[in-house]
Design a protein around this motif. Structure first.
Motif, short mmCIF file in Angstrom:
data_model
loop_
_atom_site.label_atom_id
_atom_site.label_comp_id
_atom_site.label_asym_id
_atom_site.label_seq_id
_atom_site.Cartn_x
_atom_site.Cartn_y
_atom_site.Cartn_z
N THR A 1 19.34 72.88 95.92
CA THR A 1 19.96 73.00 97.17
C THR A 1 21.27 72.32 97.12
OG1 THR A 1 17.81 72.72 98.23
CG2 THR A 1 19.75 72.71 99.65
N PRO B 1 39.85 73.61 95.36
CA PRO B 1 39.01 73.27 94.15
C PRO B 1 39.25 71.77 93.97
CG PRO B 1 40.38 75.09 93.58
CD PRO B 1 40.78 74.74 94.86
N SER C 1 32.73 74.92 97.05
CA SER C 1 33.73 75.17 95.90
C SER C 1 34.40 76.56 96.22
CB SER C 1 33.16 75.02 94.35
OG SER C 1 32.71 76.38 94.09
N MET C 2 33.63 77.52 97.00
CA MET C 2 34.04 78.63 97.37
C MET C 2 35.05 78.60 98.70
SD MET C 2 31.10 81.17 97.36
CE MET C 2 29.85 81.31 95.82
N SER C 3 34.76 77.39 99.50
CA SER C 3 35.31 77.51 100.68
C SER C 3 36.56 76.42 100.86
CB SER C 3 34.23 77.27 101.73
OG SER C 3 33.68 76.03 101.16
N ALA D 1 23.23 71.68 94.56
CA ALA D 1 23.86 72.51 93.67
C ALA D 1 24.44 73.61 94.43
CB ALA D 1 23.18 73.26 92.50
N GLN D 2 23.44 74.36 95.17
CA GLN D 2 24.19 75.39 95.72
C GLN D 2 25.19 75.30 97.09
OE1 GLN D 2 20.64 77.77 96.69
NE2 GLN D 2 19.98 77.78 94.51
N TYR D 3 24.81 74.15 97.71
CA TYR D 3 25.98 73.55 98.79
C TYR D 3 27.22 73.52 98.02
CZ TYR D 3 22.39 72.69 102.18
OH TYR D 3 21.18 72.90 103.04
N VAL E 1 35.65 79.12 107.59
CA VAL E 1 36.59 78.39 106.49
C VAL E 1 37.98 78.86 106.74
CG1 VAL E 1 36.90 78.30 104.04
CG2 VAL E 1 34.51 78.79 104.92
N PHE F 1 28.33 74.40 95.16
CA PHE F 1 29.01 75.83 94.78
C PHE F 1 29.72 76.70 96.14
CE2 PHE F 1 28.25 80.11 93.35
CZ PHE F 1 29.26 80.19 92.41
N LEU F 2 28.86 76.63 97.31
CA LEU F 2 29.39 76.83 98.48
C LEU F 2 30.70 76.46 98.77
CD1 LEU F 2 29.41 78.73 100.98
CD2 LEU F 2 27.86 77.22 101.98
N VAL G 1 26.75 72.09 108.65
CA VAL G 1 27.23 73.41 108.97
C VAL G 1 26.47 74.61 108.76
CG1 VAL G 1 29.36 74.79 108.49
CG2 VAL G 1 29.72 72.34 108.61
N LEU G 2 25.79 74.58 107.75
CA LEU G 2 24.90 75.76 107.48
C LEU G 2 23.86 75.68 108.52
CD1 LEU G 2 24.51 75.84 103.68
CD2 LEU G 2 25.42 77.58 105.04
N LEU H 1 29.85 80.79 109.53
CA LEU H 1 30.75 79.68 109.01
C LEU H 1 31.98 80.28 108.93
CD1 LEU H 1 29.28 78.64 105.43
CD2 LEU H 1 28.79 77.70 107.74
#
Lengths: 267, 774
Positions: free
Chosen positions: B521, B535, B530-532, B523-525, B124, B527-528, B504-505, B122
């Motif tokens: 899934t 905010p 929010s990391m990239s 939720a984890q997307y 970012v 979360f990802l 993208v994943l 990925l």
């Protein structure tokens, strides 16, 4: 009159004697920042901590992230490895994050997404972007390079009963802040407070070390907060079970362990 | 009679009257320096109004900005070239330094976050970190931009000729000031690029600022025109000065009162001076009659007192009617409208008080020979105007059936026109078609998703509900449904982000451009994500507990009808697909819809109420409902005709027109009051049995049309002259106001003089049988 004058003279002499050596002993601004980075980001040869992070929006609503953070300094080069495992929120449990940090170039990062059982390498050009939606940037979490900024000693003052150097740092290339002030503990070298200013030179973010404790041999900021003064969003972080020099091995910081969290360290 | 005592007192002690008025004026004038301006049309609705409270809460929940300026950058070939990109970078950097700009969320090529698949990994990063140097690098950027649905129509047009910088504003920042600073920056980057600055805050705050400027220019110009018109009509400087003096003093009292009571001067009350100036022209009837009487009697004191006896009643009742029509506004919902109504009521009463005190006092001390000279011109037989008016009145009286038939035909046409009226509001359309704001808006709306922004907030009652796949799919369905509307340029929701991450994943495989199947899934997307990304990107579309989602709806027009369309389509979607989500509109487009509608319907309500109140006052004045109904006809006829023209011309029935409808009532009814009062006075004075003696009735009608009719005509012309200035304004609502009032006044004067005689002759049997109550 006479005794009084004598006391005044003595006081003056004492002041001169104290202040002259103190001034002479002041390290350069670069030196202060260097020691601060070492104390704050490089303490010990490795570290393990349970980290609880609270993202608090202006309405007071909270998102919480619970994680275990492992850190290793593999050598003297300044390289570092970070392993971050998220225990919560429940629906992201198992998400983990690996960072290989190099002082002179962009870090390498990998993320593990548990529902897909997928590891992805992330080429990131974003050390100034938010760490998991918090008010901390990646750089705030894993440290910045001394050479990225120019540093100047602004003054010395006491902050919350601690003697500090106040350093003004300005980034050499344009980033989201135009300058920052750091209050660095003159004895423990930890930053106790930082103020960031934006392109208009208006206050942008404030970092505060809320709690400093000695953990093993090292003074550690165990509670910290970062507040965005413009959006009124803030982040509070608490470090628990902080241990240094526990003997982390390099192989933990690899893709294999990213898929399969090392249960010895991640509990 | 009280009033006559006041008149006699004023004529006897003019200096004392001047002294008292001067003292009061000084007291009111002392308030003026405390003036506070409020140029924000948003404040038409109080901050506690439902729509503002709701919008504020939506803004807070999703960390949104109330106002965003859009800077459009257009290159004739493509913005994807080194020179333009460098300009975009430098302009963005400049904009970040402007006070009032929420720098952290400015989105442009150099600040917007981009998540792409790069090899098996990925990437970012902000979209453009360094300007592409080679054609190959440019090609990569082009692909990145055009293949990402989050960018197309938002920061790049499909034909890649237009890019946009979205500039959110901090709360309380002035859109016009920020826009002006942005234009200063743009001026420094000359080249092939064209720049456009658009967005609601620009239109709104520019309008607010222009409005005040125009008031500052137009009030004095309107005053000057009236001054000249009076001078031409009466050939007397003294008289012209007196009328202006009376108007000015009334304006000082009124504005002084408003400011003294602590009301900020809002857009509506800023119009009060021009309205008061126009209302002040009603005293023309006093001068009109005075000059006729003075010519007949030669004695000033007697002439004044007799004049006031003759016109006192109509002047009192016209003032009452005007005041009552404006007093209706006091019962409206909207505070600035109430303040405006209250001020005009006060001003009208003050003006009338002056009619019985200040004006007689001035007449009493004016140099005799000057009045004499002016009065010499006043002769019913000699004056061409009076002769023409007499003929006009006679036409109605002699050919009543034909006149009435023509009227009915016109009414039929007008009703047809009225039925074609479309209710709509569009603040950008308040600027002329060639204006910078209109052009900027048109260019950006053509190229990108739209400058007008509305939201649909989807709310559930459970936390984490938004992370469920069925919720995201429901939202996606709604987006596709809304995008079928031609006015909707683009929609964005949390679903788009989840789909983007999914794709993208999976190495940018288009198969994965869908909502994944499990909540974890998603939720984890997120979360990802929010990391990239910033905010705020996530905060803008979901709330903290993941209970609510916010769907951005970009509209290509500021028509209130567009947001109404979105609301209707949303309701339709809910009906077709019943779900657990509650869907509610919000955003600036929604606010514009609500405030325009509220003002509009408030005004329509006020208009209907004023119609009733005016009828009651007419009935009271004439002591007869029959006469009141007759007197009502020219007024209704005028309004109907104007609405008919509005309908045929395809002009939207918008807020300014609804405001005017309400305001014009109280002013146009004056003519009927004057005409009927004076006619009946004449009939009584000359002891005519109007029920039987048709020729005597016609005689009296002709006299009324000629003598008070001249006053009516003068009044109408003065009024029209004062408002005609507005026809030259750069803002369309002013032109509307000008055109509306000019035609209203001239038409209603004409219709009064033509139709009242015709109607009175036609209905004389009914009117005079039981008519007189005196």
């Amino acid at each position: 009159m006479k005794p009084l004058r004598r006391i005044a003279l003595l006081g003056f002499a004492a002041a001169v004697m104290v202040s002259i050596p103190a001034r002479a002993a002041d390290p350069s601004a670069d030196e202060i920042v260097k020691r601060s980075l070492e104390a704050f980001y490089y303490a010990g040869s490795d570290m393990r901590a349970k980290v609880q992070m609270k993202l608090i929006n202006p309405q007071g609503q909270i998102r919480q992230r619970d994680m275990t953070m492992l850190r290793l300094n593999p050598g003297k080069s300044g390289d570092q490895r970070y392993y971050i495992y998220f225990h919560g929120p429940a629906d992201v449990k198992g998400t983990s994050f690996l960072v290989w940090k190099y002082p002179a170039k962009d870090s390498d990062r990998w993320i593990f997404i548990p529902t897909l059982r997928l590891v992805k390498r992330i080429a990131a050009d974003d050390k100034r972007s938010s760490f998991v939606g918090s008010d901390f940037t990646y750089e705030d979490v894993s440290g910045r390079n001394l050479e990225d900024e120019t540093h100047a000693l602004a003054r010395k003052e006491d902050l919350g009963g601690r003697p500090t150097y106040v350093i003004e740092s300005k980034p050499k290339v344009v980033v989201d802040y135009s300058r920052r002030l750091s209050w660095i503990d003159r004895e423990r070298w930890l930053p106790l407070k930082e103020e960031y200013f934006d392109a208009r030179n208006e206050p942008q973010r404030t970092f505060v070390a809320d709690k400093v404790e000695q953990k093993g041999k090292y003074w550690t900021v165990t509670a910290r907060s970062m507040k965005n003064l413009q959006s009124a969003h803030r982040t509070e972080v608490v470090f628990q079970e902080v241990e240094y020099d526990v003997g982390l091995k390099q192989d933990i910081f690899t893709e294999r362990y990213l898929r399969d969290a090392p249960s010895q360290w991640i509990r | 009679m009280n009033k006559n005592t006041l008149v006699e007192f004023s004529v006897t002690r003019p200096k004392l009257v001047f002294g008292l008025v001067l003292l009061m004026t000084l007291a009111f004038a002392a308030q003026l320096p405390w003036i506070r301006l409020d140029t924000n049309p948003k404040n038409m609705l109080p901050p506690t109004s439902d729509v503002r409270v709701w919008n504020d809460s939506v803004d807070r929940t999703f960390a949104l900005y109330e106002d965003t300026i859009v800077v459009g950058i257009v290159h004739p070939m493509s913005v994807l070239n080194k020179g333009t990109l460098e300009k975009v970078r430098d302009i963005t950097a400049g904009i970040l330094k402007i006070k009032g700009v929420a720098g952290r969320d400015v989105s442009s090529f150099t600040t917007i976050d981009n998540v792409t698949a790069e090899g098996t990994g990925l990437k970012v990063a902000p979209l453009v970190t360094k300007i592409p140097a080679s054609e190959a690098e440019m090609q990569v950027l082009r692909k990145t931009l055009l293949e990402n649905p989050l960018f197309v129509d938002r920061i790049i047009s499909r034909d890649e000729k237009t890019t946009a910088i979205n500039v959110p504003l901090e709360k309380g920042a002035n859109g016009k000031e920020v826009a002006d600073r942005i234009r200063e920056i743009l001026a420094k980057y000359q080249g092939e690029e064209r720049y456009h600055v658009a967005g609601d805050p620009v239109a709104r705050d520019t309008f607010g600022a222009e409005m005040f400027k125009l008031m500052g220019i137009f009030s004095p110009i309107a005053g000057m025109i009236m001054f000249i018109a009076i001078y031409v009509m009466f050939g007397s400087l003294t008289l012209a000065t007196t009328m202006m003096l009376v108007a000015m003093v009334a304006i000082v009292w009124t504005m002084g009162l408003g400011i003294g009571l602590g009301f900020p001067i809002h857009i509506m009350s800023s119009m009060a001076p021009v309205f008061l100036m126009a209302i002040a022209t009603d005293s023309i009837h006093i001068f009109n009659e005075f000059y006729f009487r003075f010519r007949e009697k030669k004695d000033r004191r007697t002439a004044i007192i007799e004049t006031m006896e003759a016109v006192g009643r109509p002047v009192r009742y016209t003032a009452l009617a005007t005041a009552a029509a404006f007093a209706v506004l006091l019962f409206m919902q909207i505070v600035p409208v109430r303040v405006f109504g209250g001020l005009i009521v006060f001003g009208t009463i003050v003006l009338r008080l002056f009619s019985f005190s200040l004006i007689p006092a001035v007449l009493a001390i004016a140099r005799q020979e000057k009045i004499g000279a002016a009065a010499a011109g006043e002769d019913v037989t000699a004056s061409r105007t009076a002769r023409a008016l007499k003929q006009l009145g006679a036409l109605g009286a002699n050919r009543p059936l034909a006149t009435a038939a023509a009227g009915l035909a016109l009414i039929a046409m007008a009703v047809l026109g009225t039925s074609r009226i479309v209710v709509n509001n569009n603040m950008v359309a308040w600027f002329k078609p060639g204006s910078e704001i209109r052009i900027a808006d048109a260019v950006i709306n053509r190229a990108l998703g739209g400058t007008s922004l509305g939201y649909v907030v989807a709310a559930s009652d459970q936390s984490d509900a938004i992370k469920r796949p069925e919720t995201l799919r429901y939202i996606e369905g709604l987006q596709r449904h809304l995008e079928k509307l031609p006015v909707v340029g683009k929609t964005i929701s949390v679903t788009d982000y989840v789909k983007r991450i999914n794709r993208v994943l999976h190495d940018d495989d288009p198969k994965f451009d869908v909502v994944p199947d499990t909540a974890d899934t998603i939720a984890q997307y997120l979360f990802l994500f929010s990391m990239s990304a910033k905010p705020s990107d996530l905060d803008n579309v979901v709330d903290y507990p993941f209970e609510k989602a916010n769907i951005w709806v970009q509209l290509k027009t500021w028509d209130a009808a567009a947001m109404q369309g979105v609301i209707d389509a949303t309701a339709e979607y809910q009906r077709l697909h019943p779900g657990k989500l509650d869907l509610k509109p919000a955003g600036i487009a929604y606010f514009n819809l609500v405030w325009n509608q509220e003002v509009l319907w408030d005004m329509v309500k006020g208009f209907l109420l004023a119609l009733v109140v005016v009828l009651v006052i007419l009935a009271l004045d004439f002591g007869s409902l029959k006469w009141a109904l007759i007197g009502y006809v020219p007024l209704l006829f005028t309004i109907l005709l104007i609405y008919g023209v509005v309908g045929f011309a395809g002009k939207d029935f918008d807020m300014p027109i609804s405001v005017l409808s309400c305001l014009s009532l109280g002013m146009a009814v004056d003519f009927s009051i004057h005409f009927i009062s004076r006619l009946r006075q004449r009939l009584a004075e000359t002891a005519v049995d109007a029920g039987r003696d048709l020729s005597a009735l016609k005689e009296a009608l002709a006299w009324t049309a000629a003598r008070p009719g001249k006053g009516i005509m003068r009044n109408a012309v003065l009024f029209a002259a004062a408002f005609s200035v507005m026809l030259f304004a750069p803002l369309t609502p002013y032109i509307t106001v000008g055109a509306f009032i000019v035609s209203m006044m001239l038409l209603s004067a004409l219709l009064t003089i033509l139709y009242l005689p015709a109607l009175i002759v036609l209905t004389r049997g009914w009117l005079f049988k039981t008519g007189e109550t005196k």
